[in-house]
Design a protein around this motif. Structure first.
Motif, mmCIF file in Angstrom:
data_model
loop_
_atom_site.group_PDB
_atom_site.id
_atom_site.type_symbol
_atom_site.label_atom_id
_atom_site.label_comp_id
_atom_site.label_asym_id
_atom_site.label_seq_id
_atom_site.Cartn_x
_atom_site.Cartn_y
_atom_site.Cartn_z
ATOM 1 N N GLU A 1 63.294 73.930 55.475
ATOM 2 C CA GLU A 1 63.806 73.003 56.041
ATOM 3 C C GLU A 1 62.910 71.602 56.523
ATOM 4 N N LEU A 2 61.558 71.855 56.530
ATOM 5 C CA LEU A 2 60.464 70.806 56.517
ATOM 6 C C LEU A 2 60.498 70.024 55.156
ATOM 7 N N ILE A 3 60.455 70.807 54.084
ATOM 8 C CA ILE A 3 60.303 70.215 52.899
ATOM 9 C C ILE A 3 61.708 69.204 52.579
ATOM 10 N N ARG A 4 62.757 69.708 52.946
ATOM 11 C CA ARG A 4 64.133 69.111 52.922
ATOM 12 C C ARG A 4 64.075 67.806 53.772
ATOM 13 N N ILE A 5 63.565 67.894 54.965
ATOM 14 C CA ILE A 5 63.472 66.585 55.730
ATOM 15 C C ILE A 5 62.712 65.613 55.058
ATOM 16 N N MET A 6 61.417 66.090 54.668
ATOM 17 C CA MET A 6 60.479 65.101 53.838
ATOM 18 C C MET A 6 60.931 64.520 52.661
ATOM 19 N N LEU A 7 61.792 65.359 51.945
ATOM 20 C CA LEU A 7 62.293 64.640 50.766
ATOM 21 C C LEU A 7 63.564 63.584 51.028
ATOM 22 N N MET A 8 64.361 64.032 52.159
ATOM 23 C CA MET A 8 65.492 63.190 52.332
ATOM 24 C C MET A 8 64.728 61.910 52.916
ATOM 25 N N ARG A 9 63.624 61.839 53.663
ATOM 26 C CA ARG A 9 63.050 60.774 53.867
ATOM 27 C C ARG A 9 62.582 59.903 52.994
ATOM 28 N N ARG A 10 61.709 60.652 52.066
ATOM 29 C CA ARG A 10 61.154 60.024 50.802
ATOM 30 C C ARG A 10 61.994 59.207 49.853
ATOM 31 N N ILE A 11 63.181 59.950 49.600
ATOM 32 C CA ILE A 11 64.188 59.417 48.491
ATOM 33 C C ILE A 11 64.422 58.184 49.045
ATOM 34 N N HIS A 12 64.678 57.911 50.485
ATOM 35 C CA HIS A 12 65.503 56.434 50.694
ATOM 36 C C HIS A 12 64.317 55.530 50.637
ATOM 37 N N ARG A 13 63.087 56.146 51.340
ATOM 38 C CA ARG A 13 61.766 54.978 51.432
ATOM 39 C C ARG A 13 61.497 54.739 49.830
ATOM 40 N N GLN A 14 61.456 55.421 49.090
ATOM 41 C CA GLN A 14 61.164 54.947 47.719
ATOM 42 C C GLN A 14 61.917 54.000 47.234
ATOM 43 N N ARG A 15 63.365 54.055 47.298
ATOM 44 C CA ARG A 15 64.459 53.443 47.055
ATOM 45 C C ARG A 15 63.986 51.987 47.400
ATOM 46 N N ASP A 16 64.010 51.895 48.859
ATOM 47 C CA ASP A 16 63.816 50.751 49.500
ATOM 48 C C ASP A 16 62.706 49.965 49.094
ATOM 49 N N LEU A 17 61.473 50.702 49.053
ATOM 50 C CA LEU A 17 60.396 50.078 48.603
ATOM 51 C C LEU A 17 60.296 49.328 47.456
ATOM 52 N N VAL A 18 60.769 50.257 46.326
ATOM 53 C CA VAL A 18 60.860 49.632 44.744
ATOM 54 C C VAL A 18 62.163 48.524 45.006
ATOM 55 N N GLY A 19 63.163 48.786 45.615
ATOM 56 C CA GLY A 19 64.242 47.957 45.569
ATOM 57 C C GLY A 19 64.034 46.477 46.104
ATOM 58 N N LYS A 20 62.821 46.372 46.988
ATOM 59 C CA LYS A 20 62.533 45.061 47.517
ATOM 60 C C LYS A 20 61.766 44.318 46.210
ATOM 61 N N SER A 21 61.013 44.867 45.473
ATOM 62 C CA SER A 21 60.458 44.040 44.461
ATOM 63 C C SER A 21 61.047 43.272 43.564
ATOM 64 N N SER A 22 60.674 42.101 43.518
ATOM 65 C CA SER A 22 61.268 41.186 42.519
ATOM 66 C C SER A 22 61.045 41.183 41.014
ATOM 67 N N SER A 23 60.059 42.069 40.764
ATOM 68 C CA SER A 23 59.673 42.318 39.627
ATOM 69 C C SER A 23 60.768 43.364 38.504
ATOM 70 N N ARG A 24 60.849 43.197 37.208
ATOM 71 C CA ARG A 24 61.906 44.010 36.427
ATOM 72 C C ARG A 24 61.085 45.496 36.483
ATOM 73 N N LEU A 25 59.664 45.409 36.725
ATOM 74 C CA LEU A 25 58.963 46.821 36.707
ATOM 75 C C LEU A 25 58.727 47.406 37.899
ATOM 76 N N CYS A 26 58.430 48.531 38.070
ATOM 77 C CA CYS A 26 57.995 49.174 39.341
ATOM 78 C C CYS A 26 56.599 48.535 39.659
ATOM 79 N N PRO A 27 56.403 48.239 41.099
ATOM 80 C CA PRO A 27 55.274 47.452 41.458
ATOM 81 C C PRO A 27 53.771 47.928 40.815
ATOM 82 N N ARG A 28 53.281 48.834 40.732
ATOM 83 C CA ARG A 28 52.324 49.367 40.202
ATOM 84 C C ARG A 28 51.988 48.946 38.787
ATOM 85 N N ILE A 29 53.242 49.229 38.025
ATOM 86 C CA ILE A 29 52.965 49.111 36.583
ATOM 87 C C ILE A 29 52.925 47.622 36.462
ATOM 88 N N GLN A 30 53.574 46.690 37.180
ATOM 89 C CA GLN A 30 53.468 45.180 37.106
ATOM 90 C C GLN A 30 51.978 44.837 37.155
#
Ligand SMILES: [Zn+2]
Length: 289
Positions: free
Chosen positions: A122-151
């Motif tokens: 259950e703890l791992i499931r909740i961690m992943l549930m949060r992580r998936i949308h956080r990562q999506r929003d973080l990278v979604g905000k970037s204006s680059s065509r690449l992932c931020p660290r790669i850019q």
């Protein structure tokens, strides 16, 4: 990527014949230094591991042979395709030498690992549930065509590329010449450079970028697809479904699940077991409110 426990090489070769198996170089070095100490040896080992060209790998190994023949024998007994970039497959597009990824995931689930099985999941499931949308929003905000660290990485390489001179062959290939007249051959069509950094990592090296600048091509176009924002967002596009509480879970008609038989391992247990409240009370002889 494993930390090289005995028997894993054979097990991975048998069970996952198509997988490339690497050793974490930090773990490899920690084993190496048990019998071969010194800064010079450490530097040579890391140079051999980080080399992307076989000539540089061989130069490092020859130096090791001259400095300490026993250390050389120890390292030569380990097949370099498991630990040196010079021998990594160019199919994977991954130049990682350390298993930091697994270590940090392990760190993240440490608290969950102390729990009984259902609470742990259950703890791992909740961690992943949060992580998936956080990562999506973080990278979604970037204006680059690449992932931020790669850019960021690519932007650094673009600066370094300015120090090179380029000879174009009139088609897709270049000779790229550095300040000390060192030369690399870049093939834009095949997405390769003779330094092999591009081939191994999927991110154009400074030599390739020098060729791209000559042609006025944006280097971002030549980065392997898996580092593009669009592909990253696709990977994180499926959200996890929220779950009801246990009182709403369906009843199973299977026989009850029994706990596994625990075998006692030799030696002291690694971590002190968490005491239950009742045990604490019994020891102190007092009742807590
Ligand atoms: Zn290169």
């Amino acid at each position: 990527m494993s930390d090289k426990q005995k028997g894993l090489v054979e097990a991975v070769e048998t069970l996952l014949p198509d997988a490339e198996h690497r050793f974490c170089v930090l773990h490899l070095y920690n084993n190496f230094k048990l019998s071969h100490r010194g800064l010079r040896l450490k530097e040579i080992l890391w140079r051999a591991a980080s080399s992307t060209r076989i000539v540089d790998f061989n130069a490092a190994m020859n130096e090791l042979k001259n400095v300490d023949s026993k250390a050389f024998q120890w390292l030569s007994a380990r097949s370099p395709q498991h630990w040196s970039r010079a021998y990594f497959s160019t199919y994977l597009k991954c130049d990682m030498l350390l298993n930091n990824l697994c270590e940090s995931f392990n760190g993240m689930i440490r608290k969950a690992r102390e729990e009984p099985i259902i609470s742990m999941l259950e703890l791992i499931r909740i961690m992943l549930m949060r992580r998936i949308h956080r990562q999506r929003d973080l990278v979604g905000k970037s204006s680059s065509r690449l992932c931020p660290r790669i850019q960021l990485k690519l932007d650094e390489l673009k600066k370094e590329a300015m120090a090179y001179n380029v000879e174009w062959n009139g088609h897709e290939q270049f000779e790229v010449i550095g300040a000390f007249q060192e030369k690399n051959v870049v093939h834009l069509g095949e997405k390769t450079c003779s330094c092999r950094k591009w081939n191994v990592s999927g991110i154009p090296c400074k030599h390739a970028i020098a060729g791209m600048s000559y042609m006025h091509y944006p280097p971002e176009e030549f980065v392997v697809d898996c580092y593009k924002k669009e592909v990253y967002l696709k990977a994180y596009s499926r959200m996890m479904k929220p779950m009801h509480g246990p009182d709403e879970w369906p009843n199973s008609n299977r026989s009850p699940l029994h706990p596994p038989i625990v075998e006692k391992l030799p030696g002291r247990p690694k971590k002190a077991r968490k005491k239950q409240l009742g045990e604490e009370v019994a020891k102190n002889g007092k009742k807590k409110n």
